[in-house]
Design an enzyme around this catalytic site. Structure first.
Site, PDB file in Angstrom:
ATOM      1  N   ALA A  56      -4.087 -12.678   2.066  1.00 30.47           N
ATOM      2  CA  ALA A  56      -2.957 -12.158   1.286  1.00 30.47           C
ATOM      3  C   ALA A  56      -1.956 -11.460   2.195  1.00 30.47           C
ATOM      4  O   ALA A  56      -2.294 -10.964   3.267  1.00 30.47           O
ATOM      5  CB  ALA A  56      -3.473 -11.170   0.249  1.00 30.47           C
ATOM      6  N   LYS A  60       3.718 -13.232  -0.571  1.00 30.21           N
ATOM      7  CA  LYS A  60       3.632 -12.158  -1.576  1.00 30.21           C
ATOM      8  C   LYS A  60       4.309 -12.538  -2.884  1.00 30.21           C
ATOM      9  O   LYS A  60       4.141 -11.844  -3.881  1.00 30.21           O
ATOM     10  CB  LYS A  60       4.303 -10.888  -1.040  1.00 30.21           C
ATOM     11  CG  LYS A  60       3.537 -10.178   0.074  1.00 30.21           C
ATOM     12  CD  LYS A  60       4.377  -9.044   0.621  1.00 30.21           C
ATOM     13  CE  LYS A  60       3.757  -8.343   1.810  1.00 30.21           C
ATOM     14  NZ  LYS A  60       2.716  -7.387   1.452  1.00 30.21           N
ATOM     15  N   GLY A 108       4.313  -2.163   2.176  1.00 29.25           N
ATOM     16  CA  GLY A 108       4.257  -1.387   0.935  1.00 29.25           C
ATOM     17  C   GLY A 108       4.457  -2.213  -0.326  1.00 29.25           C
ATOM     18  O   GLY A 108       5.179  -1.799  -1.244  1.00 29.25           O
ATOM     19  N   PHE A 109       3.791  -3.373  -0.369  1.00 29.91           N
ATOM     20  CA  PHE A 109       3.812  -4.233  -1.587  1.00 29.91           C
ATOM     21  C   PHE A 109       5.236  -4.555  -2.038  1.00 29.91           C
ATOM     22  O   PHE A 109       5.592  -4.410  -3.208  1.00 29.91           O
ATOM     23  CB  PHE A 109       3.062  -3.578  -2.752  1.00 29.91           C
ATOM     24  CG  PHE A 109       1.565  -3.480  -2.596  1.00 29.91           C
ATOM     25  CD1 PHE A 109       0.897  -4.127  -1.572  1.00 29.91           C
ATOM     26  CD2 PHE A 109       0.809  -2.745  -3.520  1.00 29.91           C
ATOM     27  CE1 PHE A 109      -0.487  -4.040  -1.441  1.00 29.91           C
ATOM     28  CE2 PHE A 109      -0.574  -2.657  -3.403  1.00 29.91           C
ATOM     29  CZ  PHE A 109      -1.212  -3.300  -2.360  1.00 29.91           C
ATOM     30  N   ASN A 169      -6.860  -5.895  -4.963  1.00 31.60           N
ATOM     31  CA  ASN A 169      -6.627  -5.264  -3.664  1.00 31.60           C
ATOM     32  C   ASN A 169      -6.636  -3.753  -3.842  1.00 31.60           C
ATOM     33  O   ASN A 169      -5.690  -3.176  -4.379  1.00 31.60           O
ATOM     34  CB  ASN A 169      -5.282  -5.732  -3.086  1.00 31.60           C
ATOM     35  CG  ASN A 169      -4.970  -5.037  -1.773  1.00 31.60           C
ATOM     36  OD1 ASN A 169      -5.830  -4.381  -1.197  1.00 31.60           O
ATOM     37  ND2 ASN A 169      -3.746  -5.178  -1.305  1.00 31.60           N
ATOM     38  N   SER A 172      -5.088  -1.599   0.540  1.00 29.77           N
ATOM     39  CA  SER A 172      -3.883  -1.511   1.367  1.00 29.77           C
ATOM     40  C   SER A 172      -3.680  -0.051   1.768  1.00 29.77           C
ATOM     41  O   SER A 172      -3.774   0.841   0.920  1.00 29.77           O
ATOM     42  CB  SER A 172      -2.656  -1.979   0.596  1.00 29.77           C
ATOM     43  OG  SER A 172      -1.499  -1.574   1.313  1.00 29.77           O
ATOM     44  N   THR A 240      -6.370  -4.364   6.546  1.00 28.08           N
ATOM     45  CA  THR A 240      -5.948  -3.802   7.837  1.00 28.08           C
ATOM     46  C   THR A 240      -6.552  -2.403   8.025  1.00 28.08           C
ATOM     47  O   THR A 240      -6.973  -1.758   7.057  1.00 28.08           O
ATOM     48  CB  THR A 240      -4.415  -3.681   7.881  1.00 28.08           C
ATOM     49  OG1 THR A 240      -3.989  -2.895   6.764  1.00 28.08           O
ATOM     50  CG2 THR A 240      -3.757  -5.048   7.808  1.00 28.08           C
TER      51      THR A 240
END
Ligand SMILES: Cc1cc2nc3c(=O)[nH]c(=O)nc-3n(C[C@H](O)[C@H](O)[C@H](O)COP(=O)(O)O)c2cc1C
Length: 366
Positions: A56, A60, A108-109, A169, A172, A240
């Site tokens: 992912a 996005k 940041g999405f 998720n 993050s 990450t």
């Protein structure tokens, strides 16, 4: 040759511009389409042509699933997609660490949100250019959400019609508080929200949960116990890291965000191995991600217990021919070890250090 040139040119662009160009190119179907060895994997009722997936974060907005599948990936995980569109953090927010084979990102999405993704996926479903392959949809919470578990439910309800599997998720590092969802009751509530979202849409698909590499063994054990008890189908290890290994040489190492690529390989493989140990063959399947750029690194993750492997950073750093290379190398390593399937190799060397040494040594001698 042309693809090597294209990826060298892309590296001259700032990383976010290169990323945008890559998504755009793949959305137009401009990509190598290699022929690949067959390496089938079955998991949670899904059939994968091979164990390698695109992690992912690359796509996005569900803009290029078919272009990505064309590169050879057996599955593509879209997202992270949040209910509402949001711009993400101010730029610059993604950095190449060229000397370290790594990237730091604090996107940041940023995405157009679930409505835009849904429209694109609906058009794909009606269109003629669909590639064969498994589509995962990775969902998350908006930055300003008051009740983040509601966001998981909403995003799942909106998107599950287009997903072969859903990933929650909760790892993050770039959305404040998100990683707290990995703990105890929060994890249970988030999983329940994902299930409620499927129930509301009237469609149930396998449910995966993606975890961080920055966890103590007790945290890993607790996550495994909860995921097993709640019937989660897969655990993705890992996202990450917020850590900065001493070995980093690039000046960009000081940037805030999640570190991915080569420096994450051993750390994420150790987390994966710890999960395999705690699960002892029961409960969720394992999906290994973190620092995979070669067949032997994918193989090491399978040896410790992964059924599937994902990568992202190596694609950004090495270009569109990389997935096919990883799959071909992996097939050669399996053969060299006398395994006739991924399943036969999976979990055969549970110790991460031993698996890594074995896979590397084998690669140097095939
Ligand atoms: C630029 C960038 C953006 C990412 N965005 C997401 C994301 O939106 N959602 C997610 O679950 N993981 C995201 N990730 C994490 C990757 O999916 C993957 O778990 C991690 O990078 C480790 O794999 P790699 O070393 O092969 O990149 C992102 C990674 C990168 C490099």
């Amino acid at each position: 040759m042309i693809w090597q040139l294209a990826s060298r040119l892309a590296r001259l662009l700032p990383p976010e511009a290169a990323h945008r160009a890559a998504v755009r190119t793949l959305s137009l179907g401009i990509a190598p389409s290699p022929s690949l060895p067959s390496l089938p994997v079955s998991l949670a009722g899904l059939s994968f042509d091979n164990p390698l997936g695109l992690a992912a974060g690359f796509d996005k907005d569900a803009a290029c699933p078919d272009g990505a599948l064309q590169l050879g990936f057996g599955h593509v995980e879209l997202g992270t997609i949040t209910p509402d569109p949001q711009p993400g953090n101010p730029r610059p927010r993604v950095f190449r660490l060229a000397d370290d084979g790594a990237v730091i990102n604090r996107y940041g999405f940023n995405s157009g949100g679930m409505g835009a993704a849904k429209a694109r996926l609906a058009a794909r479903q009606a269109g003629p250019n669909r590639q064969q392959g498994v589509i995962g949809i990775n969902v998350g919470a908006n930055k300003t959400s008051a009740a983040s578990t509601d966001d998981y439910r909403l995003a799942v309800t909106s998107l599950v019609a287009f997903a072969d599997y859903i990933t929650l998720n909760i790892s993050s590092p770039n959305t404040p508080g998100l990683r707290d969802l990995q703990a105890g009751d929060n994890l249970r509530r988030t999983i329940a929200a994902g299930r409620d979202g499927m129930a509301a849409a009237g469609r149930t698909v396998p449910l995966f949960v993606k975890v961080a590499p920055d966890l103590e063994d007790a945290d890993i054990e607790a996550i495994c116990a909860t995921a097993s008890a709640e019937g989660v189908d897969g655990l993705i290890a890992t996202n990450t890291t917020i850590s900065r290994p001493q070995t980093l040489r690039s000046p960009q190492a000081a940037e805030t965000g999640g570190l991915s690529g080569a420096p994450l390989f051993e750390m994420s493989t150790h987390v994966l191995a710890a999960m395999a140990r705690h699960l002892a063959g029961n409960g969720p399947a394992l999906i290994g991600a973190g620092g995979v750029a070669t067949g032997w690194q994918a193989y090491a993750k399978i040896l410790v217990g992964a059924s599937l492997v994902q990568l992202y950073t190596a694609l950004a750093l090495h270009g569109p021919e990389l997935p096919a290379r990883v799959i071909s190398e992996l097939a050669a390593l399996l053969r060299a070890d006398g395994h006739d399937s991924i399943e036969a190799a999976r979990g055969s060397i549970p110790d991460a250090g031993a698996a890594i040494r074995h896979a590397l040594h084998l690669a140097q001698n095939v």
